[in-house]
Design an enzyme around this catalytic site. Structure first.
Site, mmCIF file in Angstrom:
data_model
loop_
_atom_site.group_PDB
_atom_site.id
_atom_site.type_symbol
_atom_site.label_atom_id
_atom_site.label_comp_id
_atom_site.label_asym_id
_atom_site.label_seq_id
_atom_site.Cartn_x
_atom_site.Cartn_y
_atom_site.Cartn_z
ATOM 1 C CG ASP A 317 -2.547 38.104 -23.234
ATOM 2 O OD1 ASP A 317 -1.849 37.238 -22.746
ATOM 3 O OD2 ASP A 317 -3.375 39.002 -22.610
ATOM 4 C CD GLU A 346 -2.781 33.301 -22.543
ATOM 5 O OE1 GLU A 346 -2.045 32.780 -21.682
ATOM 6 O OE2 GLU A 346 -3.272 34.365 -22.609
#
Length: 609
Positions: A317, A346
């Site tokens: 993330d 990400e």
């Protein structure tokens, strides 16, 4: 004094992290965190067959960081003794376990896989006893879009056959570790204990069972890992080891979310720092990965989960919000332990050149003396093109040029096959809301992400036409999956033919998804084949996937409002002499000798014969 004679470890020592480790790991300098009341005032010794390399104290006397030489360690129980003047000695045992055979060489996901992203709290509910738990602040509130709804790990396990039947090969769950925030804890991204499964989702045993059950079905499990921030209620943040554990500002400073500043040769240090060191939100303190203790904690914790739960990959993330150089070290440490493990980061950038900077061995990154070591990236340029093309509020059908141009830019990437393609995820507008619930738009977009280069990813509910409007807040794009709770009047896990099963609308979405994904499963030409495309004309985009001379697939994306007659001579390079093919979506044999009629708003996937 009688109490002192019977002093137990639990009277002083509150935590030992990691809770156990393994013999035979690549890491040879292993660090244990001991946390307890003034634990640094104790002298620590250990079993004769353990070698302490370093004992590090911090500003906070409640911490001891002990580095061990584990290069020759054998599986077994080892002891640590703690002595302090005028107090009795206490001893604890610590386990080094045996690794699963060939653990280091585990395989991982690649472009042959199809990901399914779900939020555990919103997917399926199985255990009502853990909807709310005493020790965690936020209780179940299913009527609040941003509250906890009660989905759990056992609910996921109960529906793995549904995912298998759909054609999914890899499961990505948003974070499952404890998130003891007062509100909004359901998404899991403000973790408060990185060695504990959130009790409202289940237990570590449940999580390991999920991994085993997936493996029984020849499916994979990927962890969603956050290296940028923790939740403000994390036990360690509430009693910081030292001032440098977090990036701290005189006043609360939000990140600018300007990832471009990290690759901009003209950017100011001020702007770079505010993006990289600013807090994601006020309840998510920004970790200082330049602190060696922080970085080592994150490395060991990620490896612990991979080893403990038998995981098959990692999704990172907010990768580009962390310290760039520290993130490289984190990735290198994991890859040293698991050389075949794929890791998807990400990277929320909309420009292909800027995105490519962040892929491992990128020439663009190397021009700036940087190599991220990140193998797999999230393909936001493709996502944006698909959302834009099929935006329902366009007064006229928008052309496919932006889709074509996305693939033109593949030369930027060292490995276009290692891009994760998606039409929506847990942070974006729901595609079926964006397209106005248009099944044809969904068919066209899903065909693109399932037949072009890279790794397709679905978001839970896409396959039944689920909608939700991000303008109403993130909770509205994260609804409960219908049928995941006993209270639901309809069960979309079941077919239309079953009472209270999928509606006719949902069945049409599901049937198309299932057919396409299951066809894709056994098609190496689509997984690994080369890509050949033609400039779109009249809102028709044609491309080919080919592997050697024998295996070829022709894909036609007709986004026009009328049928189109294609003169096939133009595509001779891709057809390679083929005069016929099997269109797999409609199950018809097509004559490809001269011309081909393609219905309006229709995808064709043609296996050439």
């Amino acid at each position: 004094m009688n109490n002192l004679k019977h002093l137990k470890a639990s009277h002083v020592l509150k935590r030992v992290e990691p809770p156990h480790w393994w013999a035979g790991m690549y890491i040879k300098k292993f660090q244990l965190l001991f946390y307890g009341d003034h634990i640094s005032e104790y002298t620590i010794t250990c079993s004769s067959d353990l070698n302490i390399l370093q004992v590090e104290k911090t500003q906070n006397s409640n911490y001891l960081f002990v580095t061990l030489d584990t290069s020759e360690i054998q599986a077994g129980m080892y002891s640590f003794s703690f002595q302090k003047e005028n107090l009795p000695e206490f001893t604890i045992s610590y386990a080094f376990k045996s690794r699963v055979e060939d653990s280091a060489n585990r395989t991982s996901f690649d472009s042959s896989d199809v990901f399914y992203l779900l939020m555990p709290d919103r997917f399926a509910h199985a255990n009502p006893l853990i909807n709310s738990v005493k020790q965690l602040s936020e209780k179940a509130n299913p009527y609040d879009l941003n509250g906890r709804h009660g989905g759990d790990i056992l609910g996921i396990i109960n529906n793995l056959d549904y995912l298998k039947d759909l054609g999914i090969t890899t499961l990505w769950c948003t974070p499952l570790c404890e998130n003891n925030s007062a509100t909004g804890s359901y998404h899991g991204y403000a973790q408060t204990d990185l060695y504990k499964i959130d009790a409202r989702l289940g237990t570590l045993a449940d999580y390991k069972k999920l991994s085993r059950e997936l493996h029984k079905r020849n499916m994979r499990l990927v962890i969603d890992y956050v290296i940028n921030h923790w939740g403000s209620e994390h036990w360690l943040i509430k009693d910081l080891p030292n001032e440098g554990w977090l990036n701290q500002w005189e006043h609360f400073t939000n990140t600018t979310h300007k990832t471009t500043t990290l690759i901009d040769m003209n950017a100011s240090v001020f702007d770079k720092d505010q993006h990289e060191k600013g807090w994601f939100v006020s309840t998510m303190p920004d970790l200082n990965q330049q602190n060696p203790l922080v970085l080592n904690y994150l490395i060991q914790n990620a490896i612990w989960w991979i080893e403990e739960a038998g995981l098959d990959g990692v999704r990172v993330d907010t990768f580009t919000y962390s310290d760039k150089e520290a993130a490289v070290k984190w990735l290198q440490a994991i890859k040293a332990e698991y050389p075949n493990l794929n890791i998807a980061g990400e990277v929320w950038l909309h420009n292909s050149a800027q995105l490519a900077y962040w892929q491992k061995d990128s020439k663009i990154g190397q021009m700036a003396n940087y190599n991220s070591q990140l193998p797999c990236l999230t393909d936001f340029p493709l996502h944006n093109a698909l959302q834009d093309i099929f935006y329902a509020k366009h007064k006229k059908v928008k052309g496919l040029e932006s889709l074509y141009e996305t693939f033109v830019n593949d030369f930027f990437y060292p490995s276009p096959q290692n891009l994760m393609r998606f039409i929506e995820n847990h942070d974006t507008q729901r595609f079926n809301t964006q397209s106005g619930g248009d099944l044809n738009a969904y068919k066209l977009a899903l065909t693109v992400i399932c037949t072009t280069r890279g790794i397709p990813q679905l978001y839970y509910g896409s396959e039944i036409g689920m909608q939700g409007d991000k303008s109403n807040g993130d909770g509205d794009i994260r609804h409960e999956f219908p049928g995941g709770w006993k209270k639901h009047k309809q069960n979309a896990f079941l077919p239309l033919t079953v009472k209270n099963g999928r509606s006719a609308y949902q069945e049409r979405f599901h049937a198309f998804t299932k057919k396409l994904l299951n066809w894709r499963k056994d098609k190496p030409v689509v997984h690994y084949g080369k890509f050949l495309h033609f400039v779109p004309v009249d809102n028709v985009y044609v491309y080919f996937r080919y592997l050697g001379e024998e295996k070829r697939v022709m894909v036609i994306i007709n986004n026009a409002k009328t049928k189109k007659i294609l003169a096939l001579q133009k595509f001779a390079e891709g057809l390679n002499g083929s005069k016929a093919g099997n269109e797999i979506l409609s199950n018809q044999i097509l004559d490809l000798s001269t011309k081909l009629s393609v219905p309006a708003r229709t995808p064709y996937i043609i296996e050439l014969t």
